[in-house]
Design a protein around this motif. Structure first.
Motif, PDB file in Angstrom:
ATOM      1  N   ARG A  54       0.827  -1.224   0.000  1.00 22.73           N
ATOM      2  CA  ARG A  54       0.000   0.000   0.000  1.00 22.73           C
ATOM      3  C   ARG A  54       0.849   1.257   0.000  1.00 22.73           C
ATOM      4  NH1 ARG A  54      -3.440   0.080   5.152  1.00 22.73           N
ATOM      5  NH2 ARG A  54      -1.377  -0.401   5.977  1.00 22.73           N
TER       6      ARG A  54
ATOM      7  N   GLU B   7      -6.231  11.055 -14.670  1.00 21.03           N
ATOM      8  CA  GLU B   7      -6.688  10.005 -13.761  1.00 21.03           C
ATOM      9  C   GLU B   7      -5.695   8.843 -13.736  1.00 21.03           C
ATOM     10  OE1 GLU B   7     -10.873   8.147 -13.819  1.00 21.03           O
ATOM     11  OE2 GLU B   7     -11.072  10.321 -13.516  1.00 21.03           O
ATOM     12  N   THR B  10      -2.441   9.436 -11.602  1.00 17.60           N
ATOM     13  CA  THR B  10      -2.470   9.330 -10.140  1.00 17.60           C
ATOM     14  C   THR B  10      -2.993   7.985  -9.656  1.00 17.60           C
ATOM     15  OG1 THR B  10      -4.586  10.465 -10.195  1.00 17.60           O
ATOM     16  CG2 THR B  10      -2.654  11.805  -9.753  1.00 17.60           C
ATOM     17  N   ALA B  11      -3.856   7.331 -10.477  1.00 15.72           N
ATOM     18  CA  ALA B  11      -4.498   6.089 -10.030  1.00 15.72           C
ATOM     19  C   ALA B  11      -3.493   4.957  -9.882  1.00 15.72           C
ATOM     20  CB  ALA B  11      -5.596   5.680 -11.000  1.00 15.72           C
ATOM     21  N   ALA B  17      -3.442   6.666  -2.946  1.00 14.89           N
ATOM     22  CA  ALA B  17      -4.736   6.176  -2.462  1.00 14.89           C
ATOM     23  C   ALA B  17      -4.677   5.897  -0.962  1.00 14.89           C
ATOM     24  CB  ALA B  17      -5.129   4.913  -3.221  1.00 14.89           C
ATOM     25  N   GLY B  20      -5.111   9.027   0.855  1.00 12.50           N
ATOM     26  CA  GLY B  20      -6.413   9.652   0.619  1.00 12.50           C
ATOM     27  C   GLY B  20      -6.288  10.982  -0.105  1.00 12.50           C
ATOM     28  N   ASP B  22      -6.539  13.181  -3.573  1.00 15.07           N
ATOM     29  CA  ASP B  22      -6.990  13.254  -4.964  1.00 15.07           C
ATOM     30  C   ASP B  22      -6.738  14.665  -5.481  1.00 15.07           C
ATOM     31  OD1 ASP B  22      -9.054  14.761  -3.872  1.00 15.07           O
ATOM     32  OD2 ASP B  22     -10.497  13.121  -3.950  1.00 15.07           O
TER      33      ASP B  22
END
Lengths: 155, 151
Positions: A54, B7, B10-11, B17, B20, B22
């Protein structure tokens, strides 16, 4: 203190300390990163983050993101300051500069060692290194200043 | 087309992620958002955001702003995005100033690319919560650019 002395002082052997230190449950973000306390001594601390997919910053290589290492270094530096014999009640980071020497190796835990080399009545000055096993092969080094709060001075 | 490119940019990064983060973008202006979560707390007594989380948020915003500029150039050059990205810029150094404690709420950040040379970019980045003019954390850093990238 001579540079060589400082180097020795900053060279703990995490292997000897074990890699299963206490999870830092009191700090939610550190806990989320799986950060563990390996050892503490006056003016110093050693911590670790296990490798975790992660936390990957570069999916091409699987290398851990620098941001996770920032959190490790910040927490480790703050803990070293709290370990000052001046015994502050709390502390807050004023600034933190990180120099990245090389990327972390995928699948390996990252350690940090921080040493508070000077604490005045208001500020703690800290140096830290992030590494895998060998502190002479740093992933990153950091230099930070922390404000010290004492009971009775409005802290 | 450029929305899909942004998108995709960054995805693909798990840590973005995890934290958190965006982004909202208008042309070449990129604003990062760190969505508040209890997992970001560093001091439960105040409570305040962890300095590592806010520092990482700034570094992500700087890196994404640099990478996005490069994607825009690829789109400009080829007339359309070819679906490929350059290797990511690499952080050489990053220096963070903590100005105020981060409140348990969303934060926003924007980067200014002060100079982008052939090999190195120098970037300033600031984050704020309620008022843009009252940043709570600021940073500047140097980034090694992937070779072959345009000056």
């Amino acid at each position: 203190m001579a540079d060589d002395d400082l180097k020795d002082w900053m060279a703990p052997d995490p292997g000897a300390e074990g890699e299963d230190g206490t999870l830092l449950t009191a700090i939610p973000h550190s806990r989320e990163l799986g950060m563990r306390l390996i050892s503490r001594a006056p003016d110093e601390a050693v911590m670790m983050i296990p490798y975790d997919p992660r936390l990957i910053g570069d999916p091409e290589t699987g290398v851990m993101h620098g941001g996770a290492i920032t959190a490790l270094l910040d927490t480790c530096c703050g803990t070293a300051v709290m370990m000052s014999p001046r015994n502050p009640a709390s502390t807050a980071t004023l600034d933190l500069r990180i120099d990245y020497m090389r990327p972390a190796t995928p699948d390996r835990a990252v350690y940090a060692h921080a040493y508070c080399y000077r604490a005045t009545r208001s500020v703690g000055f800290v140096r830290a290194t992030a590494y895998h096993e060998d502190r002479d092969e740093p992933i990153a080094t950091a230099s930070a200043a922390f404000i010290l709060n004492f009971k009775g001075n409005g802290a | 087309m450029s929305d899909a490119a942004f998108e995709a940019l960054t995805a693909k990064i798990p840590y973005i992620a995890f934290l958190g983060v965006d982004f909202e973008r208008r042309g070449d202006e990129v604003t990062g958002r760190l969505a508040y979560s209890d997992r970001l707390i560093g001091n439960p007594m105040l409570p305040a955001l962890h300095g590592g989380a806010t520092g990482a948020f700034l570094e992500i915003t700087a890196l994404t702003s640099l990478a996005w500029l490069r994607v825009l150039e690829r789109i400009d050059g080829a007339g359309e995005w070819d679906g490929a990205f350059d290797p990511q810029p690499k952080t050489v150094d990053f220096s963070i100033d903590y100005l105020r404690s981060g409140k348990p709420q969303d934060a926003y950040a924007r980067a200014v690319i002060l100079r982008r040379g052939r090999r190195v970019a120098n970037v300033r980045v600031e984050a704020w919560q309620e008022e843009r003019s009252r940043p709570f954390v600021a940073a500047h850093g140097h980034f090694l650019l992937p070779q072959g990238a345009k000056a």
